[in-house]
Write an enzyme that holds these catalytic residues in place. Sequence first.
Site, PDB file in Angstrom:
ATOM      1  N   ASP A   1       0.857  -1.182   0.000  1.00  0.00           N
ATOM      2  CA  ASP A   1       0.000   0.000   0.000  1.00  0.00           C
ATOM      3  C   ASP A   1       0.898   1.237   0.000  1.00  0.00           C
ATOM      4  OD1 ASP A   1      -1.734   2.092   0.582  1.00  0.00           O
ATOM      5  OD2 ASP A   1      -2.951   0.920   1.966  1.00  0.00           O
ATOM      6  N   HIS A   2       0.854   1.992  -1.084  1.00  0.00           N
ATOM      7  CA  HIS A   2       1.756   3.135  -1.210  1.00  0.00           C
ATOM      8  C   HIS A   2       1.384   4.280  -0.263  1.00  0.00           C
ATOM      9  CE1 HIS A   2       5.163   4.777  -3.158  1.00  0.00           C
ATOM     10  NE2 HIS A   2       4.962   4.233  -4.341  1.00  0.00           N
TER      11      HIS A   2
END
Length: 303
Positions: free
Chosen positions: A273-274
Amino acid sequence: PKSLVSSPVVRQLSRDHGVDLSRLSGSGAGGVITRKDVEAAIAKTTEAEEAGAEDKAAATVPSPSAAPDHGPAVARRVPIKGTRKVIADRLSQSRREIPEATAWVDVDATALMALRADIARDTGEKAPGVAAFVARFVTAGLSRFPALNSSIDTEHDEIVEYAGVGLGIAVQTDRGLTVPVVHDAHRLTMRSLDAEIRRMSAAALEGRASPSDLSGGTFTLNNYGSFGIDGSAAIVNFPEAAILGVGRTLERPWVVDSEIVARMITQLSLVFDHRVTDGGTAAGFLRFVADCIERPTAALTEV
């Protein structure tokens, strides 16, 4: 009678939208056509065009329940319900809400395979599976890179980092993809991890996994190499922040000390998850796990 228009703005608006002023009745003083009159005519025309487009679409698009007029006949319809419905909803939610990124690396697992053979020979017992070794390296890596052992609390705009690791093990079953969880994986020895992974995988395959077995995960490990593939950009197991995939291990040509030799190579891929971290942290974690696999004896004395 000729329509009354006193404003150049109204005339221009009518020309731009193709409104015939002679067909309008003015609402202004003395029957003067106002901007409001032209805008009302434009709105009616737009509504009529949209209604016509919908009627045309309805006439040309077959009903979802009907078979197509051409092409192959429908063999069967499979309802999306039960476990498949849960899986579909969870994966769709992950795709909608998580801006994910993927990093991968090829890893020389020759030393790890040799270590497992040595353990089996020296102890006379079956060595822990590769998944147990990777799981041990993963839990050690998460202690160094805690951002990947987290989730997003969107209500409070917070990243929630967990004190322990609930290690999800992706298992393909007849009922679909199931992810039983090895709770407190960071506290387990190599042998204990191996036993728990095997126990939870068997429970999932046999449909015996309880709700508590399937909840509490903070990070997922996916051994898609068992399907005979090298790599995959997996979908993060919502609401977790990352998933690590392990591809099949094959003998491949590899450069060692400037010479091409045969080595046992696998591929690791990390989908993350950026929102919780950037590429540097993800790469650091991935490189840490890869280094442990390539030098497992030294790694086990430190982790």
